[in-house]
Enzyme design. Sequence first.
Site, PDB file in Angstrom:
ATOM      1  N   PHE A  16     -12.988   5.000  10.110  1.00  0.00           N
ATOM      2  CA  PHE A  16     -13.007   3.561   9.833  1.00  0.00           C
ATOM      3  C   PHE A  16     -11.895   3.246   8.843  1.00  0.00           C
ATOM      4  CE2 PHE A  16     -14.156  -0.296   7.568  1.00  0.00           C
ATOM      5  CZ  PHE A  16     -14.393  -1.152   8.632  1.00  0.00           C
ATOM      6  N   ASP A  65      -6.885   7.754   3.309  1.00  0.00           N
ATOM      7  CA  ASP A  65      -7.649   6.521   3.098  1.00  0.00           C
ATOM      8  C   ASP A  65      -8.808   6.869   2.164  1.00  0.00           C
ATOM      9  OD1 ASP A  65      -9.420   4.412   3.159  1.00  0.00           O
ATOM     10  OD2 ASP A  65      -9.310   4.106   5.327  1.00  0.00           O
ATOM     11  N   LYS A 119     -12.368  -0.297  -2.714  1.00  0.00           N
ATOM     12  CA  LYS A 119     -13.765  -0.600  -3.041  1.00  0.00           C
ATOM     13  C   LYS A 119     -14.119  -0.543  -4.533  1.00  0.00           C
ATOM     14  CE  LYS A 119     -16.024  -0.168   1.381  1.00  0.00           C
ATOM     15  NZ  LYS A 119     -15.265   0.372   2.506  1.00  0.00           N
TER      16      LYS A 119
HETATM   17  C1  LIG Z   1     -14.506  -0.205   3.583  1.00  0.00           C
HETATM   18  C2  LIG Z   1     -13.394   0.621   4.110  1.00  0.00           C
HETATM   19  C3  LIG Z   1     -12.179   0.036   4.533  1.00  0.00           C
HETATM   20  C4  LIG Z   1     -11.987  -1.459   4.613  1.00  0.00           C
HETATM   21  O1  LIG Z   1     -12.031  -2.054   3.353  1.00  0.00           O
HETATM   22  P1  LIG Z   1     -12.203  -3.662   3.252  1.00  0.00           P
HETATM   23  O2  LIG Z   1     -12.068  -3.926   1.784  1.00  0.00           O
HETATM   24  O3  LIG Z   1     -13.544  -3.988   3.810  1.00  0.00           O
HETATM   25  O4  LIG Z   1     -11.114  -4.272   4.041  1.00  0.00           O
HETATM   26  C5  LIG Z   1     -11.161   0.873   4.930  1.00  0.00           C
HETATM   27  N1  LIG Z   1     -11.308   2.211   4.921  1.00  0.00           N
HETATM   28  C6  LIG Z   1     -12.451   2.801   4.531  1.00  0.00           C
HETATM   29  C7  LIG Z   1     -12.544   4.296   4.525  1.00  0.00           C
HETATM   30  C8  LIG Z   1     -13.538   2.029   4.129  1.00  0.00           C
HETATM   31  O5  LIG Z   1     -14.690   2.632   3.770  1.00  0.00           O
END
Ligand SMILES: *Cc1c(COP(=O)(O)O)cnc(C)c1O
Length: 399
Positions: free
Chosen positions: A134, A219, A248
């Site tokens: 994701f 990421d 986050k």
């Molecule tokens: C939550 C998340 C995203 C997206 O972040 P947003 O602030 O919702 O755009 C991207 N990569 C990972 C691994 C995530 O957990």
Amino acid sequence: MSGERLLMDNYGDPPVTFVRGQGTELFDDSGKRYLDFLCGLAVTSLGHSHPRVAATLATQAGTLLHVSNLFDTEPHLEVAARLDSLVRSGTGEATPGRVLFQNSGAEANEAAIKLARKHQGRGRHVVLSAFRSFHGRTLATLAATGQPEKHEPFQPLPEGFRHAAWNDLEAFESVLDPTVGAILLESLQGEGGVNPADVDFLVGIRRLCDERGILLILDEVQTGLGRTGRWFGFHHAGIRADIVTVAKALGNGVPIGAVWATAEVAAAFSPGDHGSTFGGQPLAASAAREVLRVMEEIDAPACAAAKGAALTVLLEALPGVIGVRGLGLLLAAELDPDVLDGRTGPDVARACLDVGLVVNGITSTALRLAPPLTVTDDELAEGVAILGSVLAGDREAIA
Ligand SMILES: *Cc1c(COP(=O)(O)O)cnc(C)c1O
């Protein structure tokens, strides 16, 4: 909730309206108390209403809110310096990297993809990521997200994205060709079910990247900033990253994201290549500055490691839990099908909410738990007791 909802229906019908939070606790509009073992999806790592973050925001709001990125402001410079040293603290890299601020995780990944493409050039533009990954909901980050069922309604997506099986080095190697310029990976798949990368897999990916001049983008949007027991999840593997994205937990609830890159890779961007009106603006950056100061003072990774170990022990002792996976305080509890008795992970999460515990049903048979790194041992015990009662179907005991 009365009348027609004015909000678009992409989050379903929210079951609760929260009005206040303090540390690990949340309170709804009827005054009912909950323990928050989700943290807005690994966001409020320092707990709700952290006094130092709140005070900093109030001061900054009365000092300077916005001037645009055409001018420098002070809060984001310290955030960049701290992020850079934290990224390099796990890899022993001597040369400072550079930081670009955004507003969210998806934006940070979008910027990282653009940076990689600009650096590698056309013809080496393909980004390879993992199935079940994701990376966000914008068109490019959705294309990078390895969940084809999420792609379908939005076709055609941007070109140049490819996927291979998670934790399978041979699968990744077999789809490499000279058009692949970057590999984008989580160090632990959060949304995909709380599945950590194998150390051997990450080490192997780093080697492939080095051999073929491919950039490795980590990421760390969900896993970064102490959550897994190290400052960044990829530090567990002792590898180097070319680009790292965070968001986050960076603002403890204030929206801010960032891209870190080595100086050599960062040099691919020149003025005009990318931008953001709000990215790194003083209010959000002041929150991030205080978050990083507090996290360093309390040794956030050590907190996550210790509390994560304690939570694992409690969960493993719970009838109905047949396995615990994850790293630090980003855990999944796999539930016993006999105890589930037709219920799903999301059903159990909903039942927990009814009796005052916020968790997430991450798969049909598992819960995701991500309490604040500041959670107390008593709160861990109380939360696990609530879960135990729900699994036992015994609501009376805790009502
Ligand atoms: C939550 C998340 C995203 C997206 O972040 P947003 O602030 O919702 O755009 C991207 N990569 C990972 C691994 C995530 O957990």
